[in-house]
Write an enzyme that holds these catalytic residues in place. Structure first.
Site, short mmCIF file in Angstrom:
data_model
loop_
_atom_site.label_atom_id
_atom_site.label_comp_id
_atom_site.label_asym_id
_atom_site.label_seq_id
_atom_site.Cartn_x
_atom_site.Cartn_y
_atom_site.Cartn_z
N HIS A 256 39.97 34.78 47.47
CA HIS A 256 41.38 34.94 47.83
C HIS A 256 41.67 34.72 49.31
O HIS A 256 42.74 35.06 49.80
CB HIS A 256 41.89 36.33 47.41
CG HIS A 256 41.87 36.52 45.92
ND1 HIS A 256 41.07 37.46 45.31
CD2 HIS A 256 42.52 35.88 44.93
CE1 HIS A 256 41.25 37.39 43.99
NE2 HIS A 256 42.12 36.44 43.74
N HIS B 173 33.24 38.03 42.82
CA HIS B 173 34.45 38.37 43.58
C HIS B 173 34.15 39.51 44.54
O HIS B 173 33.93 40.64 44.10
CB HIS B 173 35.56 38.77 42.59
CG HIS B 173 36.89 39.02 43.23
ND1 HIS B 173 37.93 39.61 42.55
CD2 HIS B 173 37.35 38.76 44.48
CE1 HIS B 173 38.98 39.71 43.35
NE2 HIS B 173 38.65 39.20 44.55
N HIS C 177 39.35 46.89 45.82
CA HIS C 177 38.99 45.47 45.69
C HIS C 177 37.65 45.38 44.97
O HIS C 177 36.74 46.16 45.25
CB HIS C 177 38.88 44.81 47.07
CG HIS C 177 38.67 43.33 46.98
ND1 HIS C 177 37.45 42.78 46.70
CD2 HIS C 177 39.54 42.30 47.07
CE1 HIS C 177 37.58 41.46 46.63
NE2 HIS C 177 38.84 41.15 46.86
N CYS D 229 37.87 37.23 51.64
CA CYS D 229 37.52 37.38 50.22
C CYS D 229 37.00 36.03 49.75
O CYS D 229 37.58 35.00 50.08
CB CYS D 229 38.75 37.80 49.41
SG CYS D 229 38.45 37.74 47.62
N GLU E 49 48.51 45.89 48.86
CA GLU E 49 47.68 44.67 48.77
C GLU E 49 46.21 45.02 49.05
O GLU E 49 45.88 45.45 50.15
CB GLU E 49 48.21 43.63 49.78
CG GLU E 49 47.33 42.42 49.95
CD GLU E 49 46.96 41.76 48.63
OE1 GLU E 49 47.87 41.31 47.91
OE2 GLU E 49 45.74 41.70 48.32
N LYS E 50 45.37 44.81 48.05
CA LYS E 50 43.97 45.24 48.15
C LYS E 50 43.15 44.45 49.15
O LYS E 50 42.04 44.86 49.51
CB LYS E 50 43.30 45.21 46.78
CG LYS E 50 43.21 43.83 46.14
CD LYS E 50 42.48 43.95 44.80
CE LYS E 50 42.41 42.63 44.05
NZ LYS E 50 43.66 42.25 43.38
N HIS E 51 43.63 43.31 49.62
CA HIS E 51 42.87 42.50 50.57
C HIS E 51 43.14 42.85 52.04
O HIS E 51 42.40 42.43 52.91
CB HIS E 51 43.17 41.01 50.37
CG HIS E 51 42.62 40.47 49.10
ND1 HIS E 51 43.38 40.37 47.97
CD2 HIS E 51 41.38 40.03 48.78
CE1 HIS E 51 42.62 39.89 46.99
NE2 HIS E 51 41.41 39.66 47.46
#
Ligand code: FE2
Length: 130
Positions: free
Chosen positions: A118, A51, A45, A115, A15-17
């Site tokens: 997100h 973004h 990310h 984010c 998970e990039k976050h």
């Protein structure tokens, strides 16, 4: 509803976050410890005007303590914004921070990232004394 219900958590490898917290597993009491917190070590990310990661905030919760303590809040404020338009600017801040802290007790390091599209993501890492 509580804020905690909106905080997401996942393995950073998938998970990039999810913040990646890097520091020694074991530290000496009352000695400075360097911590690196970043994002997207396995899956990058984006860092664009539309973004990006706005901030990372770090906390420490010592064992057997009622409270959690804030270590620092680190803002990433440049994402290609410009009068010429989105992503036309010359500057970007990377979503990575290095800081130091010291503790008298073992406990858990927490990192919270935000984010802009997100939401909030949390990671944690145990820190033992020894
Ligand atoms: Fe995102």
């Amino acid at each position: 509803m509580r804020i905690s219900e909106k905080i997401q958590e996942a393995d950073w490898k998938a998970e990039k976050h999810s913040p990646v917290i890097e520091c020694p597993d074991k530290v000496k009491a009352d000695e400075w410890v360097k911590v690196d917190v970043s994002l997207g070590k396995a899956i990058a990310h984006p860092n664009t005007t539309e973004h990006h990661i706005r901030w990372i905030e770090c906390f420490f919760s010592p064992d057997d303590d009622k409270f959690i303590y804030e270590l620092g809040r680190f803002e990433f404020t440049s994402h290609g914004e410009s009068v010429a338009g989105p992503n036309e600017g010359p500057l970007y801040t990377n979503h990575e921070v290095t800081f130091s802290f010291k503790t008298k007790k073992p406990g858990t390091l927490h990192a919270l990232s935000s984010c802009n599209i997100h939401g909030l993501w949390e990671s944690e890492k145990r820190v033992e004394l020894g």
